[in-house]
Design an enzyme around this catalytic site. Sequence first.
Site, PDB file in Angstrom:
ATOM      1  N   GLU A  48      -3.363 -10.053  -4.522  1.00  0.00           N
ATOM      2  CA  GLU A  48      -4.153 -10.183  -5.277  1.00  0.00           C
ATOM      3  C   GLU A  48      -4.425  -8.743  -5.460  1.00  0.00           C
ATOM      4  OE1 GLU A  48      -8.537 -12.164  -6.818  1.00  0.00           O
ATOM      5  OE2 GLU A  48      -8.727 -10.469  -5.259  1.00  0.00           O
ATOM      6  N   LYS A  84       1.119  -0.920   0.438  1.00  0.00           N
ATOM      7  CA  LYS A  84      -0.331   0.361   0.321  1.00  0.00           C
ATOM      8  C   LYS A  84       0.428   0.983   0.215  1.00  0.00           C
ATOM      9  CE  LYS A  84      -3.203   0.561   2.713  1.00  0.00           C
ATOM     10  NZ  LYS A  84      -4.320   0.283   4.172  1.00  0.00           N
ATOM     11  N   PHE A 109      -6.626   5.985  -6.672  1.00  0.00           N
ATOM     12  CA  PHE A 109      -6.408   5.744  -4.950  1.00  0.00           C
ATOM     13  C   PHE A 109      -6.102   4.790  -4.541  1.00  0.00           C
ATOM     14  CE2 PHE A 109     -10.937   6.153  -5.501  1.00  0.00           C
ATOM     15  CZ  PHE A 109     -11.337   4.613  -4.531  1.00  0.00           C
ATOM     16  N   ARG A 126      -6.184  -2.753  -3.709  1.00  0.00           N
ATOM     17  CA  ARG A 126      -7.307  -2.214  -4.853  1.00  0.00           C
ATOM     18  C   ARG A 126      -6.438  -0.943  -5.351  1.00  0.00           C
ATOM     19  NH1 ARG A 126     -12.900  -3.620  -2.693  1.00  0.00           N
ATOM     20  NH2 ARG A 126     -12.763  -6.425  -3.519  1.00  0.00           N
ATOM     21  N   ASN A 142     -15.277   0.159 -10.142  1.00  0.00           N
ATOM     22  CA  ASN A 142     -15.464   0.498  -8.404  1.00  0.00           C
ATOM     23  C   ASN A 142     -16.876   0.023  -7.615  1.00  0.00           C
ATOM     24  OD1 ASN A 142     -13.856  -0.430  -6.031  1.00  0.00           O
ATOM     25  ND2 ASN A 142     -14.390   1.545  -5.368  1.00  0.00           N
ATOM     26  N   HIS A 180      -7.262  -8.298 -13.099  1.00  0.00           N
ATOM     27  CA  HIS A 180      -6.688  -8.630 -11.434  1.00  0.00           C
ATOM     28  C   HIS A 180      -4.948  -8.636 -11.770  1.00  0.00           C
ATOM     29  CE1 HIS A 180     -10.969  -9.691  -9.658  1.00  0.00           C
ATOM     30  NE2 HIS A 180     -10.304  -8.337  -9.988  1.00  0.00           N
TER      31      HIS A 180
HETATM   32  P1  0O2 Z   1     -13.181 -10.268  -0.986  1.00  0.00           P
HETATM   33  O1  0O2 Z   1     -15.018 -10.101   0.012  1.00  0.00           O
HETATM   34  O2  0O2 Z   1     -13.978  -8.999  -2.398  1.00  0.00           O
HETATM   35  O3  0O2 Z   1     -13.023 -11.036  -0.929  1.00  0.00           O
HETATM   36  P2  0O2 Z   1     -10.878 -17.819  -6.073  1.00  0.00           P
HETATM   37  O4  0O2 Z   1     -12.376 -17.978  -6.719  1.00  0.00           O
HETATM   38  O5  0O2 Z   1     -10.370 -16.482  -6.014  1.00  0.00           O
HETATM   39  O6  0O2 Z   1     -10.851 -18.985  -6.282  1.00  0.00           O
HETATM   40  P3  0O2 Z   1     -11.529 -17.153  -8.829  1.00  0.00           P
HETATM   41  O7  0O2 Z   1     -13.072 -16.489  -8.874  1.00  0.00           O
HETATM   42  O8  0O2 Z   1     -10.490 -16.554 -10.474  1.00  0.00           O
HETATM   43  O9  0O2 Z   1     -11.215 -17.599  -7.607  1.00  0.00           O
HETATM   44  O10 0O2 Z   1     -11.027 -15.286  -8.065  1.00  0.00           O
HETATM   45  P4  0O2 Z   1     -11.697 -14.489  -9.213  1.00  0.00           P
HETATM   46  O11 0O2 Z   1     -13.075 -13.736  -9.435  1.00  0.00           O
HETATM   47  O12 0O2 Z   1     -10.658 -13.975 -10.287  1.00  0.00           O
HETATM   48  O13 0O2 Z   1     -11.618 -13.271  -7.981  1.00  0.00           O
HETATM   49  C1  0O2 Z   1     -11.877 -13.130  -6.827  1.00  0.00           C
HETATM   50  C2  0O2 Z   1     -12.607 -12.340  -6.565  1.00  0.00           C
HETATM   51  O14 0O2 Z   1     -12.573 -10.781  -7.298  1.00  0.00           O
HETATM   52  C3  0O2 Z   1     -13.533 -11.682  -5.601  1.00  0.00           C
HETATM   53  O15 0O2 Z   1     -12.884 -11.576  -4.490  1.00  0.00           O
HETATM   54  C4  0O2 Z   1     -13.812  -9.705  -4.936  1.00  0.00           C
HETATM   55  O16 0O2 Z   1     -13.249  -9.273  -4.895  1.00  0.00           O
HETATM   56  C5  0O2 Z   1     -13.190  -9.698  -6.582  1.00  0.00           C
HETATM   57  N1  0O2 Z   1     -14.814 -10.719  -7.965  1.00  0.00           N
HETATM   58  C6  0O2 Z   1     -15.175 -11.137  -8.737  1.00  0.00           C
HETATM   59  N2  0O2 Z   1     -16.511 -11.469  -9.245  1.00  0.00           N
HETATM   60  C7  0O2 Z   1     -17.016 -10.442  -9.081  1.00  0.00           C
HETATM   61  C8  0O2 Z   1     -18.131  -9.880  -8.610  1.00  0.00           C
HETATM   62  O17 0O2 Z   1     -18.689 -10.620  -9.543  1.00  0.00           O
HETATM   63  N3  0O2 Z   1     -18.212  -8.862  -8.245  1.00  0.00           N
HETATM   64  C9  0O2 Z   1     -17.989  -8.607  -7.313  1.00  0.00           C
HETATM   65  N4  0O2 Z   1     -18.322  -7.050  -6.816  1.00  0.00           N
HETATM   66  N5  0O2 Z   1     -16.810  -8.496  -6.780  1.00  0.00           N
HETATM   67  C10 0O2 Z   1     -16.273  -9.878  -7.968  1.00  0.00           C
HETATM   68  P5  0O2 Z   1     -14.528 -12.569  -3.233  1.00  0.00           P
HETATM   69  O18 0O2 Z   1     -12.834 -13.667  -1.818  1.00  0.00           O
HETATM   70  O19 0O2 Z   1     -15.278 -13.470  -3.655  1.00  0.00           O
HETATM   71  O20 0O2 Z   1     -14.506 -11.588  -2.319  1.00  0.00           O
HETATM   72  P1  0O2 Z   2      -6.483  10.613   1.401  1.00  0.00           P
HETATM   73  O1  0O2 Z   2      -6.040  12.130   2.388  1.00  0.00           O
HETATM   74  O2  0O2 Z   2      -7.928  10.534   2.746  1.00  0.00           O
HETATM   75  O3  0O2 Z   2      -6.866  10.835   0.648  1.00  0.00           O
HETATM   76  P2  0O2 Z   2      -5.386   2.476   7.180  1.00  0.00           P
HETATM   77  O4  0O2 Z   2      -6.694   2.352   7.791  1.00  0.00           O
HETATM   78  O5  0O2 Z   2      -4.111   3.260   7.818  1.00  0.00           O
HETATM   79  O6  0O2 Z   2      -5.818   0.612   6.812  1.00  0.00           O
HETATM   80  P3  0O2 Z   2      -5.930   3.828   4.595  1.00  0.00           P
HETATM   81  O7  0O2 Z   2      -5.015   4.420   3.603  1.00  0.00           O
HETATM   82  O8  0O2 Z   2      -6.139   4.591   5.237  1.00  0.00           O
HETATM   83  O9  0O2 Z   2      -5.022   2.733   5.292  1.00  0.00           O
HETATM   84  O10 0O2 Z   2      -7.403   3.103   4.498  1.00  0.00           O
HETATM   85  P4  0O2 Z   2      -7.695   2.203   3.330  1.00  0.00           P
HETATM   86  O11 0O2 Z   2      -9.554   1.687   3.589  1.00  0.00           O
HETATM   87  O12 0O2 Z   2      -6.794   1.196   2.654  1.00  0.00           O
HETATM   88  O13 0O2 Z   2      -7.957   3.189   2.444  1.00  0.00           O
HETATM   89  C1  0O2 Z   2      -8.334   4.713   1.730  1.00  0.00           C
HETATM   90  C2  0O2 Z   2      -8.170   5.316   1.049  1.00  0.00           C
HETATM   91  O14 0O2 Z   2      -8.622   5.478  -0.540  1.00  0.00           O
HETATM   92  C3  0O2 Z   2      -8.141   6.926   1.902  1.00  0.00           C
HETATM   93  O15 0O2 Z   2      -7.032   7.697   1.135  1.00  0.00           O
HETATM   94  C4  0O2 Z   2      -8.995   7.241   1.081  1.00  0.00           C
HETATM   95  O16 0O2 Z   2      -9.678   8.779   0.918  1.00  0.00           O
HETATM   96  C5  0O2 Z   2      -9.418   7.132  -0.116  1.00  0.00           C
HETATM   97  N1  0O2 Z   2     -10.206   6.460  -0.994  1.00  0.00           N
HETATM   98  C6  0O2 Z   2     -11.578   6.222  -0.653  1.00  0.00           C
HETATM   99  N2  0O2 Z   2     -12.507   6.218  -1.595  1.00  0.00           N
HETATM  100  C7  0O2 Z   2     -12.087   7.215  -2.736  1.00  0.00           C
HETATM  101  C8  0O2 Z   2     -12.643   7.537  -3.680  1.00  0.00           C
HETATM  102  O17 0O2 Z   2     -13.637   7.006  -4.098  1.00  0.00           O
HETATM  103  N3  0O2 Z   2     -11.633   8.774  -4.365  1.00  0.00           N
HETATM  104  C9  0O2 Z   2     -10.568   9.497  -4.324  1.00  0.00           C
HETATM  105  N4  0O2 Z   2      -9.390  10.253  -4.190  1.00  0.00           N
HETATM  106  N5  0O2 Z   2      -9.878   8.624  -2.798  1.00  0.00           N
HETATM  107  C10 0O2 Z   2     -10.457   7.222  -1.998  1.00  0.00           C
HETATM  108  P5  0O2 Z   2      -5.542   7.952   2.448  1.00  0.00           P
HETATM  109  O18 0O2 Z   2      -4.853   7.253   2.301  1.00  0.00           O
HETATM  110  O19 0O2 Z   2      -6.500   7.151   3.709  1.00  0.00           O
HETATM  111  O20 0O2 Z   2      -5.459   9.586   2.347  1.00  0.00           O
END
Ligand code: 0O2
Ligand code: 0O2
Length: 225
Positions: free
Chosen positions: A141, A19, A40, A79, A150, A122
């Site tokens: 991943e 990250k 982000f 992500r 997203n 992915h």
């Molecule tokens: P979460 O809650 O996000 O962790 P796998 O099932 O992972 O062994 P597969 O099917 O090849 O193998 O995995 P894939 O589809 O490449 O990647 C799985 C992840 O992709 C999911 O994790 C989701 O994060 C995202 N994803 C895949 N298909 C969809 C979908 O139809 N809708 C949404 N919203 N996300 C999707 P998890 O573990 O399912 O969920």
């Molecule tokens: P800033 O100043 O808010 O941009 P941690 O809580 O320590 O695990 P983190 O990075 O704070 O780590 O949390 P997470 O959930 O991994 O990442 C969230 C980051 O994505 C935050 O930024 C959010 O502001 C940013 N984010 C979420 N949604 C959006 C969006 O729609 N647009 C943009 N530009 N940013 C988004 P930071 O890094 O905390 O900093």
Amino acid sequence: MGQWDRFLAPYKQAVDELKIKFKGMRGQFETENTNSPIEFVTGRVKPLASIYDKTLEKGIAFEPSEKLAHELQDIAGLRMMCQFVSDIETVVGLLRQRNDLRIVEEKDYISQEKQSGYRSYHVIVEYPVQTINGEQLILAEIQIRTLAMNFWASIEHSLNYKYKGIFPEEIKLRLQRAAEAAFQLDEEMSKIRDEIQEAQAYFSEYKESQNTHFPTDREGEQTNR
Ligand code: 0O2
Ligand code: 0O2
């Protein structure tokens, strides 16, 4: 410390490190005054409840093991969100040229979207984590997608929880249509990309110039005298 905590610790370390590194990439583009392909970055270690569900799905034992580490490639999940579809390719290119990770697989759910309507790119990587017991290779991943993709995926993910993966036909159709609409939005935005980026560059220059015109604390003191 429990056996799960011990098993998941290097995954947490991998997520935290990646990250920081990926956010750093965005920072580097900003320093160079170049539009960043990364909007982000977020990251998480898969919660135990989700690990449990996946082991049931895959028919493997729910216990910390080599097999689990090998079969579940997204225990460490990152992500990267982009503004434009073409940024995704740029980000994948940036990942391919890094020498602190090794790409083991790429899955293109953009040109070949899932039946649900899901679109995303992915990349499964192997990332070396340095621990007090030596180096450990961790699978992670990385999901790379546009803001529109997203938005769709997070809405669909929440609905999935509600309906436990079995959507009423009408909702399923609407979600598929919404996915297409999100993709149309990406396509339209791509067509005016140059215009948008010019405006964004202008806006950040404007913000910077405003910042440099703010009086420093010292200047403030002087004018108050
Ligand atoms: P979460 O809650 O996000 O962790 P796998 O099932 O992972 O062994 P597969 O099917 O090849 O193998 O995995 P894939 O589809 O490449 O990647 C799985 C992840 O992709 C999911 O994790 C989701 O994060 C995202 N994803 C895949 N298909 C969809 C979908 O139809 N809708 C949404 N919203 N996300 C999707 P998890 O573990 O399912 O969920
Ligand atoms: P800033 O100043 O808010 O941009 P941690 O809580 O320590 O695990 P983190 O990075 O704070 O780590 O949390 P997470 O959930 O991994 O990442 C969230 C980051 O994505 C935050 O930024 C959010 O502001 C940013 N984010 C979420 N949604 C959006 C969006 O729609 N647009 C943009 N530009 N940013 C988004 P930071 O890094 O905390 O900093």
